[in-house]
Design a protein around this motif. Structure first.
Motif, PDB file in Angstrom:
ATOM      1  N   UNK A  91       0.829  -1.204   0.000  1.00 18.14           N
ATOM      2  CA  UNK A  91       0.000   0.000   0.000  1.00 18.14           C
ATOM      3  C   UNK A  91       0.866   1.258   0.000  1.00 18.14           C
ATOM      4  N   UNK A  92       1.968   1.240   0.750  1.00 23.92           N
ATOM      5  CA  UNK A  92       2.889   2.373   0.717  1.00 23.92           C
ATOM      6  C   UNK A  92       3.452   2.561  -0.689  1.00 23.92           C
ATOM      7  N   UNK A  93       3.796   1.456  -1.333  1.00 17.35           N
ATOM      8  CA  UNK A  93       4.320   1.527  -2.697  1.00 17.35           C
ATOM      9  C   UNK A  93       3.263   2.070  -3.647  1.00 17.35           C
ATOM     10  N   UNK A  94       2.020   1.665  -3.471  1.00 16.21           N
ATOM     11  CA  UNK A  94       0.938   2.152  -4.331  1.00 16.21           C
ATOM     12  C   UNK A  94       0.788   3.656  -4.202  1.00 16.21           C
ATOM     13  N   UNK A  95       0.873   4.177  -2.983  1.00 18.18           N
ATOM     14  CA  UNK A  95       0.757   5.622  -2.800  1.00 18.18           C
ATOM     15  C   UNK A  95       1.898   6.361  -3.492  1.00 18.18           C
ATOM     16  N   UNK A  96       3.098   5.811  -3.429  1.00 23.34           N
ATOM     17  CA  UNK A  96       4.233   6.430  -4.107  1.00 23.34           C
ATOM     18  C   UNK A  96       4.028   6.430  -5.627  1.00 23.34           C
ATOM     19  N   UNK A 136       3.623   9.743  -8.108  1.00 21.89           N
ATOM     20  CA  UNK A 136       4.549   9.972  -9.217  1.00 21.89           C
ATOM     21  C   UNK A 136       3.884   9.915 -10.586  1.00 21.89           C
ATOM     22  N   UNK A 137       2.796   9.119 -10.719  1.00 21.63           N
ATOM     23  CA  UNK A 137       2.262   8.836 -12.047  1.00 21.63           C
ATOM     24  C   UNK A 137       0.788   9.208 -12.241  1.00 21.63           C
ATOM     25  N   UNK A 138       0.086   9.620 -11.205  1.00 21.68           N
ATOM     26  CA  UNK A 138      -1.327   9.935 -11.349  1.00 21.68           C
ATOM     27  C   UNK A 138      -2.203   8.771 -10.918  1.00 21.68           C
ATOM     28  N   UNK A 156       4.182  -3.648  -8.361  1.00 14.63           N
ATOM     29  CA  UNK A 156       5.120  -4.770  -8.258  1.00 14.63           C
ATOM     30  C   UNK A 156       6.539  -4.332  -8.598  1.00 14.63           C
ATOM     31  N   UNK A 157       6.676  -3.524  -9.658  1.00 14.91           N
ATOM     32  CA  UNK A 157       8.002  -3.045 -10.047  1.00 14.91           C
ATOM     33  C   UNK A 157       8.629  -2.200  -8.934  1.00 14.91           C
ATOM     34  N   UNK A 158       7.803  -1.425  -8.275  1.00 11.94           N
ATOM     35  CA  UNK A 158       8.315  -0.579  -7.201  1.00 11.94           C
ATOM     36  C   UNK A 158       8.890  -1.431  -6.074  1.00 11.94           C
ATOM     37  N   UNK A 159       8.286  -2.590  -5.841  1.00 11.42           N
ATOM     38  CA  UNK A 159       8.721  -3.476  -4.768  1.00 11.42           C
ATOM     39  C   UNK A 159       9.707  -4.541  -5.239  1.00 11.42           C
ATOM     40  N   UNK A 160       9.946  -4.589  -6.560  1.00  9.25           N
ATOM     41  CA  UNK A 160      10.840  -5.591  -7.149  1.00  9.25           C
ATOM     42  C   UNK A 160      10.340  -7.008  -6.883  1.00  9.25           C
ATOM     43  N   UNK A 161       9.040  -7.204  -7.093  1.00 11.51           N
ATOM     44  CA  UNK A 161       8.448  -8.531  -6.936  1.00 11.51           C
ATOM     45  C   UNK A 161       7.610  -8.826  -8.183  1.00 11.51           C
ATOM     46  N   UNK A 162       7.309 -10.098  -8.451  1.00 12.45           N
ATOM     47  CA  UNK A 162       6.424 -10.425  -9.573  1.00 12.45           C
ATOM     48  C   UNK A 162       5.003  -9.903  -9.318  1.00 12.45           C
ATOM     49  N   UNK A 171      -2.003  16.119  -4.625  1.00 12.69           N
ATOM     50  CA  UNK A 171      -3.178  16.219  -5.503  1.00 12.69           C
ATOM     51  C   UNK A 171      -3.587  14.889  -6.117  1.00 12.69           C
ATOM     52  N   UNK A 172      -2.620  14.053  -6.448  1.00 11.69           N
ATOM     53  CA  UNK A 172      -2.971  12.766  -7.064  1.00 11.69           C
ATOM     54  C   UNK A 172      -3.635  11.821  -6.057  1.00 11.69           C
TER      55      UNK A 172
END
Length: 236
Positions: free
Chosen positions: A35-40, A44-46, A55-61, A120-121
């Motif tokens: 969830x923390x990764x999702x917020x980041x 960053x992306x909207x 998944x990429x943010x966490x380096x997991x499949x 804002x996002x």
């Protein structure tokens, strides 16, 4: 033997498996990390994000993310609740009767407007999707409105006024502030300082108007602690 009853012995409960408890804690931490990764990613992306980006943010499949949620709808709902928890952690402590009435209103309004301006996002994500996160948003409004209602009710009770008058006042102010902020983010023609100033003055006017109608000696420059102490002394 007559006159005696045989005591029933409850079967012993199996001891909790320590490995299971540790695994549950691990899953909760992994879910929080996602969830923390999702917020980041949203920051960053909207609002239009994919599970792959998380998944990429966490380096997991990608399937690892879905393992902790019951589909995309459940993931989006959990993200909204996580966003609201972050907002409420900043806002709720400011809903306190410190300083003057003006200080208290400016602090709460400024905290909310400032959070929306910085994120804002995240604010857009709260009302995005099909359907939007109505339940999560309603829960947040209930917590904020309920906190304000308790504060107002305590003050009114000190003047011998029905506590039930506080709830419509509190939730009306929450709805007003929320509506103004949503309109501002949709058409951001003003900066955050201007919006904060408009909302602060508007809420203060609402408070003063309601206070006059109830014969409560309250103005924007009233020191809340002194008002309450004077009221307590008069009732003693």
């Amino acid at each position: 033997m007559t006159g005696t009853r045989r005591r029933e012995v409850e079967p012993a409960r199996p001891a909790a498996d320590g490995r299971s408890t540790r695994w549950n804690g691990h899953k909760a931490r992994r879910r929080a990390d996602m969830l923390d990764a999702a917020l980041t990613v949203i920051e960053d992306n909207g609002t239009e994000i994919s599970v792959q980006q998380i998944a990429d943010r966490l380096h997991v499949p990608r399937p690892v993310v879905y393992r902790h949620f019951d589909g995309r709808a459940d993931l989006d709902d959990a993200i909204r609740r996580h966003i609201l928890d972050a907002l409420l952690a900043e806002l709720l402590p400011r809903l306190s009767p410190d300083g003057t009435v003006r200080d208290a209103v400016r602090g709460a309004v400024g905290t909310y407007v400032g959070w929306v301006a910085r994120h804002p996002n995240l604010h857009r994500f709260l009302s995005a999707g099909d359907p939007p996160g109505d339940a999560a948003l309603a829960g947040a409004r209930d917590r904020i409105g309920g906190r304000l209602a308790d504060l107002f009710a305590d003050a009114l009770e000190r003047f011998g006024i029905d506590r039930n008058r506080a709830r419509p006042m509190a939730f009306g102010m929450v709805g007003f502030v929320d509506g103004v902020v949503n309109s501002w983010r949709a058409v951001p023609t003003l900066n955050s300082e201007q919006v904060e100033g408009i909302l602060t003055e508007s809420v203060l006017s609402l408070l003063e108007g309601n206070a006059r109608s109830l014969d409560v000696p309250l103005s924007r420059d009233t020191v809340v602690a002194e008002l309450l102490s004077r009221t307590e002394a008069a009732r003693a």
